[in-house]
Scaffold this motif. Structure first.
Motif, mmCIF file in Angstrom:
data_model
loop_
_atom_site.group_PDB
_atom_site.id
_atom_site.type_symbol
_atom_site.label_atom_id
_atom_site.label_comp_id
_atom_site.label_asym_id
_atom_site.label_seq_id
_atom_site.Cartn_x
_atom_site.Cartn_y
_atom_site.Cartn_z
ATOM 1 N N PRO A 60 35.040 39.525 58.154
ATOM 2 C CA PRO A 60 34.345 38.302 57.571
ATOM 3 C C PRO A 60 34.064 38.190 56.371
ATOM 4 O O PRO A 60 34.287 38.913 55.444
ATOM 5 C CB PRO A 60 32.619 38.841 58.267
ATOM 6 N N GLU A 61 33.821 36.822 56.096
ATOM 7 C CA GLU A 61 34.010 36.324 54.712
ATOM 8 C C GLU A 61 33.022 37.087 53.759
ATOM 9 O O GLU A 61 33.242 37.647 52.441
ATOM 10 C CB GLU A 61 33.552 34.859 54.712
ATOM 11 N N ALA A 62 31.851 37.623 54.227
ATOM 12 C CA ALA A 62 30.816 38.211 53.498
ATOM 13 C C ALA A 62 31.279 39.642 53.279
ATOM 14 O O ALA A 62 30.639 40.463 52.208
ATOM 15 C CB ALA A 62 29.299 38.365 54.362
ATOM 16 N N LYS A 63 32.298 40.155 54.000
ATOM 17 C CA LYS A 63 32.798 41.557 53.704
ATOM 18 C C LYS A 63 33.972 41.533 53.029
ATOM 19 O O LYS A 63 34.746 42.603 52.929
ATOM 20 C CB LYS A 63 32.913 42.240 55.036
ATOM 21 N N ARG A 64 34.421 40.581 52.176
ATOM 22 C CA ARG A 64 35.522 40.320 51.404
ATOM 23 C C ARG A 64 35.375 39.681 50.141
ATOM 24 O O ARG A 64 35.862 38.696 49.904
ATOM 25 C CB ARG A 64 36.717 39.743 52.204
ATOM 26 N N PRO A 65 34.540 40.448 49.364
ATOM 27 C CA PRO A 65 34.134 39.809 48.225
ATOM 28 C C PRO A 65 35.064 39.704 47.014
ATOM 29 O O PRO A 65 35.781 40.514 46.961
ATOM 30 C CB PRO A 65 32.675 40.583 47.695
ATOM 31 N N VAL A 66 35.143 38.692 46.189
ATOM 32 C CA VAL A 66 36.035 38.699 45.168
ATOM 33 C C VAL A 66 35.320 38.328 43.804
ATOM 34 O O VAL A 66 34.179 37.650 43.508
ATOM 35 C CB VAL A 66 36.900 37.402 45.358
ATOM 36 N N VAL A 67 35.667 39.189 42.786
ATOM 37 C CA VAL A 67 35.548 38.838 41.283
ATOM 38 C C VAL A 67 36.707 38.870 40.513
ATOM 39 O O VAL A 67 37.619 39.635 40.774
ATOM 40 C CB VAL A 67 34.507 40.026 40.923
ATOM 41 N N THR A 68 36.699 37.948 39.679
ATOM 42 C CA THR A 68 37.912 37.641 38.978
ATOM 43 C C THR A 68 37.713 38.070 37.530
ATOM 44 O O THR A 68 36.964 38.094 36.829
ATOM 45 C CB THR A 68 38.084 35.997 38.693
ATOM 46 N N ALA A 69 38.750 39.056 37.232
ATOM 47 C CA ALA A 69 39.082 39.372 35.835
ATOM 48 C C ALA A 69 39.386 38.485 34.944
ATOM 49 O O ALA A 69 40.468 37.838 35.359
ATOM 50 C CB ALA A 69 39.755 40.777 35.905
ATOM 51 N N GLU A 70 39.013 38.700 33.696
ATOM 52 C CA GLU A 70 39.745 37.361 32.823
ATOM 53 C C GLU A 70 41.116 37.821 32.248
ATOM 54 O O GLU A 70 41.580 36.680 31.728
ATOM 55 C CB GLU A 70 38.653 37.406 31.581
ATOM 56 N N SER A 71 41.355 38.797 32.322
ATOM 57 C CA SER A 71 42.714 39.167 32.040
ATOM 58 C C SER A 71 43.286 40.519 32.954
ATOM 59 O O SER A 71 42.340 41.124 33.481
ATOM 60 C CB SER A 71 43.055 39.343 30.332
ATOM 61 N N PHE A 72 44.502 40.638 32.909
ATOM 62 C CA PHE A 72 45.078 41.973 33.716
ATOM 63 C C PHE A 72 44.932 43.023 32.522
ATOM 64 O O PHE A 72 45.969 43.764 32.427
ATOM 65 C CB PHE A 72 46.567 41.544 34.158
ATOM 66 N N SER A 73 43.802 43.292 32.346
ATOM 67 C CA SER A 73 43.757 44.624 31.351
ATOM 68 C C SER A 73 42.663 45.688 31.998
ATOM 69 O O SER A 73 41.933 45.438 32.862
ATOM 70 C CB SER A 73 43.204 44.056 30.181
ATOM 71 N N ARG A 74 42.857 46.867 31.106
ATOM 72 C CA ARG A 74 41.909 47.900 31.996
ATOM 73 C C ARG A 74 40.357 47.369 31.745
ATOM 74 O O ARG A 74 39.530 47.987 32.556
ATOM 75 C CB ARG A 74 42.339 49.118 31.010
ATOM 76 N N GLU A 75 40.180 46.900 30.409
ATOM 77 C CA GLU A 75 38.872 46.611 30.096
ATOM 78 C C GLU A 75 38.207 45.473 31.003
ATOM 79 O O GLU A 75 37.101 45.643 31.484
ATOM 80 C CB GLU A 75 38.828 46.118 28.463
ATOM 81 N N GLU A 76 39.010 44.472 30.828
ATOM 82 C CA GLU A 76 38.300 43.441 32.065
ATOM 83 C C GLU A 76 38.280 43.784 33.217
ATOM 84 O O GLU A 76 37.584 43.386 34.090
ATOM 85 C CB GLU A 76 39.463 42.215 32.025
ATOM 86 N N GLY A 77 39.216 44.934 33.810
ATOM 87 C CA GLY A 77 39.138 45.454 35.171
ATOM 88 C C GLY A 77 37.578 46.258 35.168
ATOM 89 O O GLY A 77 37.071 46.293 36.331
ATOM 90 N N ARG A 78 37.607 46.941 34.058
ATOM 91 C CA ARG A 78 36.130 47.840 34.148
ATOM 92 C C ARG A 78 34.928 46.724 34.214
ATOM 93 O O ARG A 78 34.065 46.968 34.760
ATOM 94 C CB ARG A 78 36.197 48.399 32.788
ATOM 95 N N LYS A 79 35.049 45.740 33.732
ATOM 96 C CA LYS A 79 33.924 44.703 33.669
ATOM 97 C C LYS A 79 33.604 44.295 34.989
ATOM 98 O O LYS A 79 32.599 44.127 35.602
ATOM 99 C CB LYS A 79 34.064 43.850 32.653
ATOM 100 N N ALA A 80 34.779 43.950 35.530
ATOM 101 C CA ALA A 80 34.813 43.153 36.857
ATOM 102 C C ALA A 80 34.111 44.213 38.053
ATOM 103 O O ALA A 80 33.703 43.584 39.007
ATOM 104 C CB ALA A 80 36.329 42.634 37.331
ATOM 105 N N CYS A 81 34.758 45.425 37.883
ATOM 106 C CA CYS A 81 34.346 46.329 38.775
ATOM 107 C C CYS A 81 32.986 46.721 38.840
ATOM 108 O O CYS A 81 32.104 46.907 39.644
ATOM 109 C CB CYS A 81 34.975 47.848 38.502
#
Length: 341
Positions: free
Chosen positions: A217-238
């Motif tokens: 279901p759409e509600a069970k597949r959330p998406v957050v976009t990282a501003e870059s392919f980096s560890r720091e932006e991955g941390r923020k998005a997570c």
């Protein structure tokens, strides 16, 4: 009194020493034409040239052939673990044909990218391999009609204006989603890469398509976009993804560095992976098998990407028409960062 410097050894000197014609020596010492000379004669010429200390005059050769013997390669992040195997593949093919490479780092900065391409064109590179293109890249418009052929690599542009060598990112992310659903996960989040890059857009598309095919279901597949392919932006998005989705059991990260950023968040928040949350990466960069826990990820064939990009560029330099893109098939590598929920 100091000794006078020796005059440089010339092709004529090598020809006299080996007893063959000047033109035969020229062909034998050029990797691109060496096959036109009988192997035993070519080997004798090469050995004689080496013993005499012969060094090719690249400037003179460029004036004569109208070619520099140099290929430019532009990457978006020189520190990324993704690119060393790709660059090794590029150099493997180019060196065999007598080409040297200039590698430059755009640092994902459009103005720096523009300056790099201008500088390479000023130095009259014979071709360009670009791994730093964006989907709607105005910089490409300035160079696509120039004298040096261009091949895109790892990323492409929205309009397919140059041949590209890519990993099949839609298929690759689908492999990760299917791996997680096969373990029993039904609440899976995605940390996407930047939508301005073909890799970010394609992997997001692959995630959504796979989830739809698997009836998540759409509600069970959330998406957050990282501003870059980096560890720091991955941390923020997570942090955002976990805060907004408390029941989440798995994360599909758009690349390995984003996944490592998630590892940082897990450590900070006391989340045990994969007991509490499973996670997958993308690229299978070096050392992903020795992080803790070893990262389940999608392997792209990095060296093959470099080999194919250089092969296509050499064909374009030779005047061959190389339409269309090449998609390399990725492979899912299951390790210890994924388990049943």
């Amino acid at each position: 009194m100091s000794a006078q410097p020796k005059s440089p050894v010339t092709l004529k000197d090598v020809a006299i020493a080996t007893g063959v014609h000047f033109s035969t020596v020229s062909r034998a010492l050029n990797p691109a034409t060496r096959t036109l000379v009988k192997p035993q004669i070519a080997a004798r010429i090469v050995e004689t040239a080496r013993s005499l200390g012969y060094r090719p005059n690249s400037l003179a050769s460029s004036l004569r052939t109208k070619r520099s013997g140099v290929v430019g390669v532009v990457v978006p992040d020189m520190a990324s673990l993704l690119f060393p195997p790709i660059l090794e593949g590029i150099e493997h093919n180019l060196l065999k044909e007598g080409y040297m490479t200039i590698v430059a780092n755009s640092a994902n900065d459009p103005e720096r990218h523009r300056r790099i391409l201008a500088g390479m064109m000023e130095r009259q590179v014979d071709g360009l391999i670009i791994a730093s293109a964006t989907l709607r890249d105005p910089i490409l418009d300035e160079w696509l009609q120039g004298p040096a052929p261009i091949v895109l690599m790892n990323r492409t542009d929205e309009f397919g204006r140059a041949p590209a060598v890519l990993s099949d990112d839609i298929r690759g992310i689908g492999l990760a989603v299917r791996h997680l659903t096969g373990l029993g996960h039904r609440h899976i989040g995605h940390i996407a890469g930047p939508a301005s890059l073909s890799t970010g857009a394609a992997r997001l598309n692959g995630f959504l398509l796979a989830c739809a095919e698997l009836s998540i279901p759409e509600a069970k597949r959330p998406v957050v976009t990282a501003e870059s392919f980096s560890r720091e932006e991955g941390r923020k998005a997570c942090i955002t993804l976990l805060a907004q989705n408390p029941g989440l059991t798995a994360i599909v990260a758009a690349n390995d560095m984003i996944a490592l950023g998630c590892y940082d968040v897990f450590a900070q928040q006391g989340i045990v992976c994969p007991r509490d949350v499973s996670i997958t990466g993308y690229n299978d960069s070096p050392f992903m098998d020795v992080v803790s826990p070893p990262l389940s990820t999608v392997r792209i064939h990095q060296r093959d990407m470099g080999l194919e990009a250089s092969r296509i560029l050499l064909a374009r330099i030779a005047g061959e028409d190389m339409p269309g893109d090449i998609l390399l098939r990725p492979q899912f590598i299951a390790r210890q960062s994924t388990a049943a929920p």
